[in-house]
Design a protein around this motif. Structure first.
Motif, PDB file in Angstrom:
ATOM      1  N   THR A 340       0.849  -1.177   0.000  1.00 34.29           N
ATOM      2  CA  THR A 340       0.000   0.000   0.000  1.00 34.29           C
ATOM      3  C   THR A 340       0.888   1.231   0.000  1.00 34.29           C
ATOM      4  O   THR A 340       2.115   1.116   0.103  1.00 34.29           O
ATOM      5  N   ASP A 341       0.286   2.404  -0.120  1.00 34.64           N
ATOM      6  CA  ASP A 341       1.100   3.617  -0.166  1.00 34.64           C
ATOM      7  C   ASP A 341       1.694   3.903   1.202  1.00 34.64           C
ATOM      8  O   ASP A 341       1.193   3.447   2.244  1.00 34.64           O
ATOM      9  N   GLU A 342       2.773   4.674   1.208  1.00 35.53           N
ATOM     10  CA  GLU A 342       3.528   4.914   2.433  1.00 35.53           C
ATOM     11  C   GLU A 342       2.689   5.600   3.504  1.00 35.53           C
ATOM     12  O   GLU A 342       2.761   5.251   4.690  1.00 35.53           O
ATOM     13  N   ALA A 343       1.868   6.555   3.117  1.00 37.39           N
ATOM     14  CA  ALA A 343       1.071   7.287   4.101  1.00 37.39           C
ATOM     15  C   ALA A 343       0.086   6.361   4.812  1.00 37.39           C
ATOM     16  O   ALA A 343      -0.077   6.433   6.042  1.00 37.39           O
ATOM     17  N   THR A 344      -0.557   5.478   4.054  1.00 40.40           N
ATOM     18  CA  THR A 344      -1.508   4.544   4.659  1.00 40.40           C
ATOM     19  C   THR A 344      -0.806   3.588   5.607  1.00 40.40           C
ATOM     20  O   THR A 344      -1.280   3.316   6.718  1.00 40.40           O
ATOM     21  N   ALA A 345       0.356   3.063   5.162  1.00 43.92           N
ATOM     22  CA  ALA A 345       1.111   2.126   5.995  1.00 43.92           C
ATOM     23  C   ALA A 345       1.556   2.787   7.294  1.00 43.92           C
ATOM     24  O   ALA A 345       1.430   2.214   8.382  1.00 43.92           O
ATOM     25  N   ARG A 346       2.076   4.007   7.189  1.00 47.37           N
ATOM     26  CA  ARG A 346       2.547   4.694   8.397  1.00 47.37           C
ATOM     27  C   ARG A 346       1.384   5.015   9.340  1.00 47.37           C
ATOM     28  O   ARG A 346       1.516   4.931  10.569  1.00 47.37           O
ATOM     29  N   SER A 347       0.250   5.381   8.772  1.00 47.07           N
ATOM     30  CA  SER A 347      -0.921   5.669   9.595  1.00 47.07           C
ATOM     31  C   SER A 347      -1.362   4.426  10.366  1.00 47.07           C
ATOM     32  O   SER A 347      -1.657   4.488  11.569  1.00 47.07           O
ATOM     33  N   LEU A 348      -1.408   3.276   9.671  1.00 44.51           N
ATOM     34  CA  LEU A 348      -1.801   2.033  10.329  1.00 44.51           C
ATOM     35  C   LEU A 348      -0.814   1.657  11.428  1.00 44.51           C
ATOM     36  O   LEU A 348      -1.210   1.318  12.552  1.00 44.51           O
ATOM     37  N   ARG A 383      -9.933  -1.205  10.124  1.00 49.98           N
ATOM     38  CA  ARG A 383      -8.980  -1.024   9.026  1.00 49.98           C
ATOM     39  C   ARG A 383      -8.566  -2.368   8.444  1.00 49.98           C
ATOM     40  O   ARG A 383      -7.391  -2.592   8.141  1.00 49.98           O
ATOM     41  N   ASP A 386      -6.542  -2.318   5.195  1.00 50.29           N
ATOM     42  CA  ASP A 386      -5.146  -1.902   5.347  1.00 50.29           C
ATOM     43  C   ASP A 386      -4.310  -3.012   5.974  1.00 50.29           C
ATOM     44  O   ASP A 386      -3.146  -3.221   5.601  1.00 50.29           O
ATOM     45  N   ARG A 389      -2.965  -5.426   3.592  1.00 52.68           N
ATOM     46  CA  ARG A 389      -1.915  -4.924   2.702  1.00 52.68           C
ATOM     47  C   ARG A 389      -0.590  -4.670   3.420  1.00 52.68           C
ATOM     48  O   ARG A 389       0.379  -4.258   2.808  1.00 52.68           O
TER      49      ARG A 389
END
Length: 440
Positions: A340-348, A383, A386, A389
């Motif tokens: 997944t994109d970096e922002a989504t991964a970091r948020s999770l 989530r 997420d 992913r």
């Protein structure tokens, strides 16, 4: 089910048991709903349904019973009284006949138990998911326990996992995003290894070596001359199971002491030797009269890759010492797949770590009020896409089983204190002499 109490082995026999259990459970829930609408009492029905549930899983033994043991640890799943019914699965499965136990011992060790031991109790101390345990005494006076594997249990375990795989395929859980086969295969591999008592003896010796500097943590030692592939003889430790200790209503200082010992027993070997006791249900710990903690059952012991341990240790180091840490780089170093994109991964990851590190961010944490397990479940539901992913390596299954189980035990103990300092001391030991060499 045979008259001797042996578990059913074949796939059809075992899936049939589950189907019948499911049917009774569904009927019970429907009747409970009707009675609730009518204002009738439902506790007796709950007790009856759960009692039947526990009895059937106890008869089945194997992986099915392990699922029941996991449920018995879930503080949120049931009220304490009803959870106590399921907790019997921690050591009280229907036992197999004493005559059959004697036949197995003679087949494995070449003589009946009365010739091999000065004393041998026909009544089991415990009947668990893969074998039952009998008290005995050696000719030299040592007290021991003799763990005897149920006939056909390896086949039964394989049948459970074959059925699980079939159900996953039938439910369509085989797409790339939903494919959990590697995690099922990891769990299958580890549970099947639990049926190898020679391997378990090696793991017990390895754990004893790793914990030798910890005098208040006890590991029973194997007795090789009275052990085989399906019989394991170990020195006996006397004490109350962790569940019995909790049920006795210990005071705050006793709960704190046992909580600290539990963390050191579960997390310490992971950080110091890449070794983990991955079956931390309360029946696998004994609290002795002098307040020491004994670890039991080394069938499920996992050895991890050094880089996996180091990635987690680096995170703990940053959390404890206030250092910067790139969580996304850390999970990738540990072997996670991030699709997944970096922002989504970091948020999770930020949300996961906020829940997971609560005891580390304060000098006084109250586990009686801990909600980390239900909060993590709620996050997983909220989530779910997420989570699918950001996929951990297969070996993380056993870490999750151990850490989640330990957290449930700590919550059941309900201690309040400086848990941060406990983890800090574990970290200081690994910094002064880290050793992530492979073990048994």
């Amino acid at each position: 089910m045979s008259k001797s109490g042996n578990p059913p082995r074949g796939r059809l026999a075992r899936i049939g048991k589950v189907a019948a259990l499911s049917a009774r459970g569904s009927a019970g829930l429907a009747w409970r709903a009707v009675r609730k609408m009518a204002g009738a009492e439902t506790e007796a029905l709950d007790r009856s349904t759960l009692g039947h549930f526990a009895h059937v899983l106890g008869e089945m033994k194997g992986a099915a019973m392990k699922l029941g043991q996991a449920l018995s640890m879930d503080v949120d799943a049931l009220p304490p009284e009803l959870r106590g019914i399921i907790a019997r699965l921690q050591s009280e499965a229907p036992p197999i006949a004493a005559e059959e136990i004697a036949r197995i011992i003679e087949a494995e060790l070449g003589a009946p138990p009365e010739r091999l031991f000065a004393e041998f109790s026909r009544e089991p101390l415990a009947a668990a998911s893969l074998g039952q345990v009998h008290a005995a005494r050696l000719e030299d006076g040592r007290e021991v326990v003799v763990k005897v594997q149920y006939p056909g249990i390896a086949e039964a375990v394989e049948s459970d996992f074959d059925n699980l795989s079939t159900l996953a395929r039938a439910a369509g859980l085989t797409t790339k995003l939903l494919d959990g086969r590697r995690y099922v295969d990891e769990l299958r591999s580890e549970v099947v290894r639990e049926t190898d008592y020679v391997l378990e003896a090696e793991r017990a010796r390895r754990f004893a070596e790793v914990l030798s500097p910890e005098p208040d943590l006890i590991v029973p030692l194997p007795v090789p001359e009275r052990s085989s592939d399906r019989v394991l003889c170990l020195t006996r430790v006397r004490g109350r199971t962790l569940q019995q200790f909790i049920d006795s209503g210990p005071d705050a200082s006793a709960r704190w002491r046992v909580s600290e010992l539990l963390i050191r027993a579960v997390h310490g070997p992971f950080f110091s030797a890449a070794l983990l006791h991955a079956d931390p249900h309360p029946g696998n710990f004994l609290v002795t009269e002098e307040g020491r903690l004994a670890l039991l059952d080394f069938g499920c012991v996992k050895t991890f890759r050094p880089e996996f341990v180091e990635a987690i240790r680096a995170f703990l180091r940053s959390e404890m010492l206030g250092l910067s840490y790139d969580a996304l780089a850390g999970v990738r170093a540990a072997g996670f797949e991030v699709d997944t994109d970096e922002a989504t991964a970091r948020s999770l990851l930020s949300e996961i770590l906020e829940i997971a590190t609560r005891p580390l961010r304060t000098n006084v944490y109250d586990y009686a009020r801990d909600t980390s397990v239900p909060d993590m479940r709620a996050l997983g539901l909220r989530r779910a896409g997420d989570f699918l992913r950001v996929r951990p390596p297969a070996e993380a299954v056993m870490l999750g089983r151990a850490v989640g189980g330990c957290a449930q035990n700590l919550r059941a103990l309900g201690a309040r204190g400086d848990f941060r300092s406990v983890y800090l001391r574990l970290l200081e030991r690994t910094l002064s002499g880290p050793s992530t060499r492979a073990g048994g």
